[in-house]
Motif scaffolding. Structure first.
Motif, mmCIF file in Angstrom:
data_model
loop_
_atom_site.group_PDB
_atom_site.id
_atom_site.type_symbol
_atom_site.label_atom_id
_atom_site.label_comp_id
_atom_site.label_asym_id
_atom_site.label_seq_id
_atom_site.Cartn_x
_atom_site.Cartn_y
_atom_site.Cartn_z
ATOM 1 N N THR A 77 33.617 25.225 43.448
ATOM 2 C CA THR A 77 34.768 25.528 42.592
ATOM 3 C C THR A 77 35.880 24.520 42.833
ATOM 4 O OG1 THR A 77 35.664 27.111 44.210
ATOM 5 C CG2 THR A 77 34.226 27.991 42.473
ATOM 6 N N PRO A 148 38.152 23.438 34.779
ATOM 7 C CA PRO A 148 39.463 23.790 35.312
ATOM 8 C C PRO A 148 40.482 24.002 34.196
ATOM 9 C CG PRO A 148 38.538 21.926 36.497
ATOM 10 C CD PRO A 148 37.644 22.177 35.332
ATOM 11 N N GLY A 150 43.919 25.082 35.176
ATOM 12 C CA GLY A 150 45.268 24.920 35.736
ATOM 13 C C GLY A 150 45.557 23.464 35.991
ATOM 14 N N ASN A 155 43.709 24.641 44.096
ATOM 15 C CA ASN A 155 43.260 26.005 43.769
ATOM 16 C C ASN A 155 43.234 26.226 42.266
ATOM 17 O OD1 ASN A 155 43.076 26.730 46.398
ATOM 18 N ND2 ASN A 155 44.932 27.952 46.451
ATOM 19 N N GLU A 156 44.242 25.649 41.581
ATOM 20 C CA GLU A 156 44.399 25.907 40.149
ATOM 21 C C GLU A 156 43.514 24.984 39.314
ATOM 22 O OE1 GLU A 156 46.164 28.443 39.377
ATOM 23 O OE2 GLU A 156 47.031 28.747 41.343
ATOM 24 N N SER A 160 35.206 28.019 37.440
ATOM 25 C CA SER A 160 34.770 29.396 37.622
ATOM 26 C C SER A 160 33.413 29.551 36.951
ATOM 27 C CB SER A 160 35.797 30.400 37.108
ATOM 28 O OG SER A 160 36.465 29.911 35.997
ATOM 29 N N THR A 173 35.527 33.406 40.536
ATOM 30 C CA THR A 173 36.687 32.621 40.071
ATOM 31 C C THR A 173 37.268 31.686 41.128
ATOM 32 O OG1 THR A 173 38.203 34.411 40.665
ATOM 33 C CG2 THR A 173 37.367 34.397 38.401
ATOM 34 N N MET A 176 41.262 30.981 41.995
ATOM 35 C CA MET A 176 42.113 31.042 40.812
ATOM 36 C C MET A 176 43.215 32.103 40.958
ATOM 37 S SD MET A 176 40.771 32.052 36.992
ATOM 38 C CE MET A 176 39.852 30.570 36.644
ATOM 39 N N VAL A 180 46.355 31.508 35.996
ATOM 40 C CA VAL A 180 45.196 30.808 35.443
ATOM 41 C C VAL A 180 44.171 31.815 34.907
ATOM 42 C CG1 VAL A 180 43.427 29.049 35.853
ATOM 43 C CG2 VAL A 180 45.614 28.899 37.032
ATOM 44 N N GLU A 181 44.094 32.988 35.537
ATOM 45 C CA GLU A 181 43.231 34.045 34.988
ATOM 46 C C GLU A 181 43.653 34.362 33.555
ATOM 47 O OE1 GLU A 181 42.598 36.431 39.248
ATOM 48 O OE2 GLU A 181 43.821 37.328 37.666
ATOM 49 N N GLY A 199 38.804 36.707 43.494
ATOM 50 C CA GLY A 199 39.462 35.409 43.628
ATOM 51 C C GLY A 199 40.311 35.289 44.887
ATOM 52 N N SER A 206 46.045 36.865 43.026
ATOM 53 C CA SER A 206 44.837 36.779 42.202
ATOM 54 C C SER A 206 44.404 38.182 41.791
ATOM 55 C CB SER A 206 43.711 36.109 43.000
ATOM 56 O OG SER A 206 44.066 34.779 43.306
#
Length: 264
Positions: A77, A148, A150, A155-156, A160, A173, A176, A180-181, A199, A206
């Motif tokens: 990820t 991606p 974000g 992380n962003e 996923s 995820t 995330m 971003v979700e 997440g 998250s």
């Protein structure tokens, strides 16, 4: 003695392949490594953690106990150590057909370079997921890689994964965050899921309410280290999951957890 041993190995192998699919969250301490089996197709999402043994050895040993020495797909990820520091060791021990990774972020990512050179050495095909990519295994089975969404921190900027087989869906995820979700929800028709790999190790930022209302997971698996310094999982996040009617299992309390698909 030998006959018993062979029988035990056969039973072991049978138990691994029993049922049409399964999701296993490996206990790698504070980190993440999730094995998704869809029929004969094996996909490992992330391989990193802070346990005494390398996450790569934990994954290779888990597979090896069932006589399995290969993965069709390894998805990373993102390139934080707690999601990827076991990959070089894993590649030494397990044959991986394809490695799926997010595009470079522009930040210096030494772990990314190390993993790419290990993959090259082993002849692993590398798939850079710059846009949503649907892998169709057969008419009933797909693995959807979301690019991606974000920008900003690593992380962003992660991938996923939604693995679907018939009415059995698993969503992973990575790290995330809730913002971003929301972007993912706005862009995709996520289904209700049977299994959610929660997440960011159950962080408070998250697994937001909007995501839970859409996917309504039956089972949530939290990959988290005992007594970790981050206070993961956040009690509020666990509370949200339970309030959504979700069963929660955690690697710090339950060790490695496997959820199998119920056969209709």
């Amino acid at each position: 003695g030998v006959t018993t041993l062979c029988l035990a190995m056969l039973l072991n192998a049978w138990s691994f392949w029993w049922g049409s699919g399964a999701v296993t969250v490996l206990d790698v301490g504070q980190g993440q490594s999730v094995l998704v089996r869809s029929g004969q197709f094996l996909c490992l999402v992330d391989c990193g953690g802070d346990s005494y043994d390398s996450a790569g050895d934990i994954a290779a040993d888990f597979l090896g106990d069932y006589g399995v020495g290969r993965l069709d797909l390894l998805v990373l990820t993102h390139f934080h150590a707690d999601h990827a520091n076991g990959v070089a060791q894993l590649l030494k021990r397990v044959q991986v057909d394809t490695l799926a990774i997010p595009p470079a972020t522009g930040e210096e990512e030494p772990l990314r370079e190390e993993i790419l050179s290990a993959a090259q050495e082993k002849g692993v095909e590398v798939l850079e997921v710059g846009e949503d990519t649907l892998l169709t295994l057969d008419q009933d089975r797909t693995v959807q890689l979301y690019a991606p969404l974000g920008a900003g921190e690593t992380n962003e900027e992660g991938l996923s994964v939604l693995a679907s087989q018939g009415d059995f869906d698993a969503l992973i995820t990575g790290d995330m965050g809730a913002d971003v979700e929301r972007a993912l929800l706005a862009r995709t028709e996520l289904p209700r899921v049977e299994v959610l790999a929660v997440g960011h190790h159950g962080s408070q930022y998250s697994t937001g309410q909007e995501l839970l209302e859409r996917i309504r997971p039956e089972i949530a698996l939290i990959s988290v280290g005992k007594h970790n310094s981050y206070g993961h999982p956040d009690p509020g996040t666990v509370e949200r999951l339970l309030a959504a009617g979700t069963e929660v299992y955690r690697t710090d309390l339950h060790g490695t957890v496997t959820v199998r698909r119920n056969e209709a």
